[in-house]
Design a protein around this motif. Structure first.
Motif, PDB file in Angstrom:
ATOM      1  N   GLN A 190       0.837  -1.202   0.000  1.00 34.05           N
ATOM      2  CA  GLN A 190       0.000   0.000   0.000  1.00 34.05           C
ATOM      3  C   GLN A 190       0.870   1.251   0.000  1.00 34.05           C
ATOM      4  O   GLN A 190       0.642   2.192  -0.779  1.00 34.05           O
ATOM      5  CB  GLN A 190      -0.906   0.000   1.231  1.00 34.05           C
ATOM      6  N   ARG A 219      -7.759   5.665  15.276  1.00 35.06           N
ATOM      7  CA  ARG A 219      -8.903   6.488  14.868  1.00 35.06           C
ATOM      8  C   ARG A 219      -8.640   7.988  15.034  1.00 35.06           C
ATOM      9  O   ARG A 219      -8.876   8.778  14.118  1.00 35.06           O
ATOM     10  CB  ARG A 219     -10.149   6.075  15.654  1.00 35.06           C
ATOM     11  N   PRO A 272      -5.948   3.170   3.667  1.00 35.32           N
ATOM     12  CA  PRO A 272      -6.631   1.882   3.541  1.00 35.32           C
ATOM     13  C   PRO A 272      -7.964   1.887   4.265  1.00 35.32           C
ATOM     14  O   PRO A 272      -8.173   2.642   5.220  1.00 35.32           O
ATOM     15  CB  PRO A 272      -5.652   0.901   4.201  1.00 35.32           C
ATOM     16  N   GLU A 273      -8.873   1.034   3.807  1.00 36.11           N
ATOM     17  CA  GLU A 273     -10.133   0.865   4.511  1.00 36.11           C
ATOM     18  C   GLU A 273      -9.866   0.234   5.880  1.00 36.11           C
ATOM     19  O   GLU A 273      -8.880  -0.475   6.073  1.00 36.11           O
ATOM     20  CB  GLU A 273     -11.063  -0.049   3.704  1.00 36.11           C
ATOM     21  N   THR A 274     -10.748   0.512   6.823  1.00 36.81           N
ATOM     22  CA  THR A 274     -10.527  -0.006   8.176  1.00 36.81           C
ATOM     23  C   THR A 274     -10.477  -1.531   8.196  1.00 36.81           C
ATOM     24  O   THR A 274      -9.805  -2.111   9.052  1.00 36.81           O
ATOM     25  CB  THR A 274     -11.627   0.467   9.139  1.00 36.81           C
ATOM     26  N   ARG A 275     -11.126  -2.189   7.245  1.00 37.50           N
ATOM     27  CA  ARG A 275     -11.083  -3.653   7.228  1.00 37.50           C
ATOM     28  C   ARG A 275      -9.703  -4.175   6.842  1.00 37.50           C
ATOM     29  O   ARG A 275      -9.420  -5.373   7.003  1.00 37.50           O
ATOM     30  CB  ARG A 275     -12.142  -4.216   6.269  1.00 37.50           C
ATOM     31  N   ASP A 276      -8.836  -3.280   6.329  1.00 34.72           N
ATOM     32  CA  ASP A 276      -7.482  -3.695   6.002  1.00 34.72           C
ATOM     33  C   ASP A 276      -6.568  -3.714   7.226  1.00 34.72           C
ATOM     34  O   ASP A 276      -5.463  -4.243   7.171  1.00 34.72           O
ATOM     35  CB  ASP A 276      -6.864  -2.746   4.952  1.00 34.72           C
TER      36      ASP A 276
END
Length: 310
Positions: free
Chosen positions: A105, A172, A188-192
């Motif tokens: 990333q 956060r 990146p998305e939080t799910r990453d």
């Protein structure tokens, strides 16, 4: 005494994979197999692998030319890869796939012309490795104050990446500060973000609702284990980090009716059992496990080790 175990706790998929790489390398090539840095941050794991023939070093310059060498789960800088290649080392890379994803990333963001900001702890092996893989400049921040102190112009295109042993909750406020300062920012998305870190933090919060004392099984140099202890303390519950049952002090639990026990992502279940045994030596215990997420994720081994038994 009631002993309540967190769920999930202990080994994550990246740790399981890293240890298995060392064990299978020993099975295939025989001892010694060299490992750069602790394969994971846990003394018990390291000592067990030493007993099987692994030799741990901090610098690949200590490894005999041509020897089988494993890079730890934390990842390494490109300079380490180059040094290993120069010595002709036969490298097996045990970098956690989620850490490797962060490297990819960051590299992709840099290629887009963005200034990369890494959220993490200075000096942590994972951070050192990431800083040594993502094209410069990379700015390291560990707090909202660090974001305010960045010298990157407010109108610059920016991207952020995070150390995997930090959870969504840990990052956060820092991400919000970055987004408030920089209009052109991606990340990146939080799910990453590492599922295991977040799951273990959530489970220790569940413990905080029922326990009088919390024991976190893990190593002093384990970032995620230290954070679990901190979260327990945030509930105003006495919380202690213990490497094993020998570290348990009777005074910690003498008045406790419910003792919560969890373990960092690099701590094996055998050490949890050791802590329970230490509690049992103080007085009778009744053990139960909180309901929680059952983790089923596994990561693929290097192809050359996939068919090797342990």
């Amino acid at each position: 005494m009631k002993v309540v175990l967190a769920q999930p706790r202990g080994f994550c998929a990246g740790v399981v994979r890293a240890i298995e790489i060392v064990e299978r390398a020993l099975a295939k090539h025989g001892a010694p197999v060299y490992v750069r840095h602790e394969i994971v941050h846990n003394r018990h794991v390291v000592e067990t692998l030493k007993g099987k023939g692994a030799i741990f070093v901090e610098d690949v310059g200590e490894v005999p030319p041509g020897a089988v060498t494993v890079f730890s789960a934390h990842g390494v800088a490109r300079s380490v890869e180059h040094a290993a290649a120069a010595r002709g080392l036969r490298v097996l890379d045990a970098t956690c796939p989620l850490v490797a994803k962060v490297h990819a990333q960051g590299t992709r963001y840099a290629a887009q012309g963005r200034t990369v900001v890494l959220i993490g702890h200075a000096g942590h092996p994972e951070v050192v490795g990431t800083l040594g893989r993502v094209p410069e400049p990379v700015h390291l921040v560990a707090s909202v104050a660090d974001v305010a102190a960045l010298t990157v112009p407010d109108d610059a295109p920016v991207a952020y990446i995070t150390q995997t042993t930090l959870s969504v909750d840990d990052t956060r406020a820092i991400i919000a500060a970055l987004q408030a300062r920089y209009a052109d920012i991606v990340g990146p998305e939080t799910r990453d973000i590492c599922y295991a870190t977040q799951n273990r933090q959530n489970s220790v919060r569940d413990l905080g609702r029922v326990a009088d004392v919390i024991l976190v099984v893990g190593a002093n140099n384990s970032s995620n284990s230290n954070r679990l202890r901190e979260i327990g303390s945030e509930f105003d519950i006495p919380s202690y980090l213990v490497a094993d049952g020998d570290m348990l002090e009777a005074d910690w639990v003498k008045d406790a009716e419910v003792v919560g026990v969890t373990a960092g992502a690099s701590a094996p279940e055998v050490l949890v059992e050791d802590v329970i045994d230490a509690l049992r030596r103080l007085r009778p215990v009744e053990v139960s496990t909180l309901p929680g997420i059952e983790e089923t994720i596994s990561f693929r081994l290097p192809a050359e080790l996939a068919d090797i038994g342990q």
